[in-house]
Design a protein around this motif. Structure first.
Motif, mmCIF file in Angstrom:
data_model
loop_
_atom_site.group_PDB
_atom_site.id
_atom_site.type_symbol
_atom_site.label_atom_id
_atom_site.label_comp_id
_atom_site.label_asym_id
_atom_site.label_seq_id
_atom_site.Cartn_x
_atom_site.Cartn_y
_atom_site.Cartn_z
ATOM 1 N N UNK A 76 0.826 -1.183 -0.052
ATOM 2 C CA UNK A 76 0.057 0.065 -0.016
ATOM 3 C C UNK A 76 0.683 1.237 0.023
ATOM 4 N N UNK A 77 2.058 1.100 0.166
ATOM 5 C CA UNK A 77 2.950 2.357 0.218
ATOM 6 C C UNK A 77 3.827 2.615 -0.939
ATOM 7 N N UNK A 78 3.729 3.483 -1.813
ATOM 8 C CA UNK A 78 4.154 3.762 -3.087
ATOM 9 C C UNK A 78 5.596 4.052 -2.823
ATOM 10 N N UNK A 79 6.553 3.605 -3.937
ATOM 11 C CA UNK A 79 7.913 4.031 -3.948
ATOM 12 C C UNK A 79 7.927 4.555 -5.325
ATOM 13 N N UNK A 80 8.680 5.646 -5.331
ATOM 14 C CA UNK A 80 8.825 6.111 -6.810
ATOM 15 C C UNK A 80 10.470 6.058 -7.242
ATOM 16 N N UNK A 81 10.772 5.659 -8.489
ATOM 17 C CA UNK A 81 12.222 5.424 -9.084
ATOM 18 C C UNK A 81 11.941 6.255 -10.473
ATOM 19 N N UNK A 82 13.038 7.008 -10.570
ATOM 20 C CA UNK A 82 13.266 7.658 -11.800
ATOM 21 C C UNK A 82 14.794 7.261 -12.268
ATOM 22 N N UNK A 83 14.922 6.900 -13.512
ATOM 23 C CA UNK A 83 16.122 6.284 -13.686
ATOM 24 C C UNK A 83 16.295 6.643 -15.315
ATOM 25 N N UNK A 84 17.544 6.579 -15.779
ATOM 26 C CA UNK A 84 17.905 6.814 -17.271
ATOM 27 C C UNK A 84 18.326 5.634 -17.725
ATOM 28 N N UNK A 85 17.861 5.170 -18.820
ATOM 29 C CA UNK A 85 18.247 3.860 -19.595
ATOM 30 C C UNK A 85 18.796 4.047 -20.841
ATOM 31 N N UNK A 86 19.670 3.163 -21.700
ATOM 32 C CA UNK A 86 19.973 3.352 -23.017
ATOM 33 C C UNK A 86 19.605 1.778 -23.516
ATOM 34 N N UNK A 87 18.637 2.083 -24.677
ATOM 35 C CA UNK A 87 18.235 0.767 -25.156
ATOM 36 C C UNK A 87 18.841 0.703 -26.536
ATOM 37 N N UNK A 88 19.685 -0.503 -26.867
ATOM 38 C CA UNK A 88 20.275 -0.705 -27.831
ATOM 39 C C UNK A 88 19.634 -1.252 -28.977
ATOM 40 N N UNK A 89 20.024 -0.627 -30.034
ATOM 41 C CA UNK A 89 19.278 -0.861 -31.464
ATOM 42 C C UNK A 89 19.443 -2.347 -31.642
ATOM 43 N N UNK A 90 17.986 -3.015 -31.827
ATOM 44 C CA UNK A 90 17.818 -4.453 -32.337
ATOM 45 C C UNK A 90 18.085 -5.295 -30.864
ATOM 46 N N UNK A 91 18.106 -4.885 -29.724
ATOM 47 C CA UNK A 91 17.990 -5.654 -28.439
ATOM 48 C C UNK A 91 17.060 -5.444 -27.605
ATOM 49 N N UNK A 92 16.679 -6.320 -26.677
ATOM 50 C CA UNK A 92 15.618 -6.169 -25.615
ATOM 51 C C UNK A 92 16.470 -5.895 -24.282
ATOM 52 N N UNK A 93 16.395 -4.717 -23.772
ATOM 53 C CA UNK A 93 17.130 -4.546 -22.574
ATOM 54 C C UNK A 93 16.389 -5.042 -21.496
ATOM 55 N N UNK A 94 16.949 -6.005 -20.593
ATOM 56 C CA UNK A 94 16.045 -6.838 -19.348
ATOM 57 C C UNK A 94 16.595 -5.992 -18.154
ATOM 58 N N UNK A 95 15.797 -5.489 -17.335
ATOM 59 C CA UNK A 95 15.822 -4.858 -16.056
ATOM 60 C C UNK A 95 14.909 -5.621 -15.033
ATOM 61 N N UNK A 96 15.510 -5.665 -13.568
ATOM 62 C CA UNK A 96 14.394 -6.047 -12.889
ATOM 63 C C UNK A 96 14.432 -5.113 -11.617
ATOM 64 N N UNK A 97 13.479 -4.983 -10.658
ATOM 65 C CA UNK A 97 13.342 -4.302 -9.674
ATOM 66 C C UNK A 97 13.669 -5.332 -8.334
ATOM 67 N N UNK A 98 14.653 -5.001 -7.767
ATOM 68 C CA UNK A 98 15.260 -5.859 -6.708
ATOM 69 C C UNK A 98 15.563 -4.892 -5.377
ATOM 70 N N UNK A 99 15.340 -5.784 -4.370
ATOM 71 C CA UNK A 99 15.601 -5.122 -3.098
ATOM 72 C C UNK A 99 17.246 -4.818 -2.688
ATOM 73 N N UNK A 100 17.492 -3.517 -2.186
ATOM 74 C CA UNK A 100 18.813 -3.247 -1.854
ATOM 75 C C UNK A 100 19.594 -4.075 -0.794
ATOM 76 N N UNK A 101 20.800 -3.946 -0.520
ATOM 77 C CA UNK A 101 21.338 -4.420 0.456
ATOM 78 C C UNK A 101 21.054 -3.920 1.985
ATOM 79 N N UNK A 102 20.539 -2.595 2.132
ATOM 80 C CA UNK A 102 20.135 -1.832 3.106
ATOM 81 C C UNK A 102 18.763 -1.777 3.097
#
Length: 240
Positions: A76-102
């Protein structure tokens, strides 16, 4: 003579090796939450999914740099993330949302890139991942308005400063209404701040229409001690 020249030029053109035009390739993006958290994704100002999902695949994106805005719904508590990514031509860039070490905050990390074997569907495609505890269905959009942690702490602080249970009850009801929603776990915290069980029952009944994770609502029985109050709540839940 002109027809002869035209015929010769045509033959020369046919003899030249044909150069096949290189098709314009797009880029693709895939983001998934490791533990099944639901999120909204905006790519370059374009809203991708208006219903929160735990995975979004996006195609038909010209290669290049993009700003991503991700709004994650976590208990129920929202977290906002803003990030810049580069998408390479002809490829699918795969990302995941993971929990940090702290702490419990999530962060976006790149997993890898895969060649695009086919033109992807530009529409977001939810993937049915196993749903962990403390998450909620996609139709529970009211959870976007659930009480935030700071709001819960404020309500508990105000209740602690009051001596009368009736006043504490009114504070809790007012804070829930002001937030617009609440998770069952947070409701139980407010119930624990009350002294008398009949007030706890009243608060639980009042909050039912604001509860986001309604499937977890029967857990409020654990906040009650007397069997008569538990039976009253059980009857209430059954009628709902």
């Amino acid at each position: 003579m002109k027809p002869l020249y035209a015929f010769v030029i045509l033959c020369l053109l046919l003899a030249l090796p044909q150069v096949e035009a290189r098709p314009r390739q797009e880029a693709a993006l895939s983001i998934a939450s490791v533990r099944g958290e639901l999120f909204y994704l905006t790519v370059g100002g374009r809203v991708i999914n208006r219903t929160p999902t735990n995975r979004v695949d996006v195609g038909d994106l010209p290669a290049g740099r993009y700003w991503l805005d991700i709004r994650i719904l976590r208990r129920g508590r929202a977290q906002n993330i803003r990030a810049e990514v580069f998408l390479q031509e002809g490829y699918e860039s795969i990302y995941e949302l993971a929990r940090g070490p702290r702490g419990n905050a999530l962060f976006l990390r790149k997993v890898g890139e895969e060649p695009m074997r086919r033109r992807p569907d530009p529409r977001p495609t939810p993937r049915p991942n196993p749903r962990p505890d403390n998450t909620y269905d996609q139709d529970d959009v009211v959870c976007r308005n659930a009480m935030q942690e700071r709001e819960l702490e404020r309500a508990l602080r105000f209740m602690k400063e009051e001596g009368m249970d009736d006043r504490k009850l009114e504070i809790a009801k007012g804070e829930i209404k002001l937030a617009g929603g609440i998770m069952t776990e947070d409701l139980m915290a407010l119930m624990d701040a009350l002294t008398f069980e009949d007030r706890k029952v009243k608060l639980a009944k009042y909050a039912y229409t604001f509860v986001c994770d309604t499937r977890n609502f029967p857990r409020v029985l654990d906040a009650l001690e007397f069997s008569s109050n538990k039976r009253e709540m059980q009857d209430f839940i059954y009628k709902q």
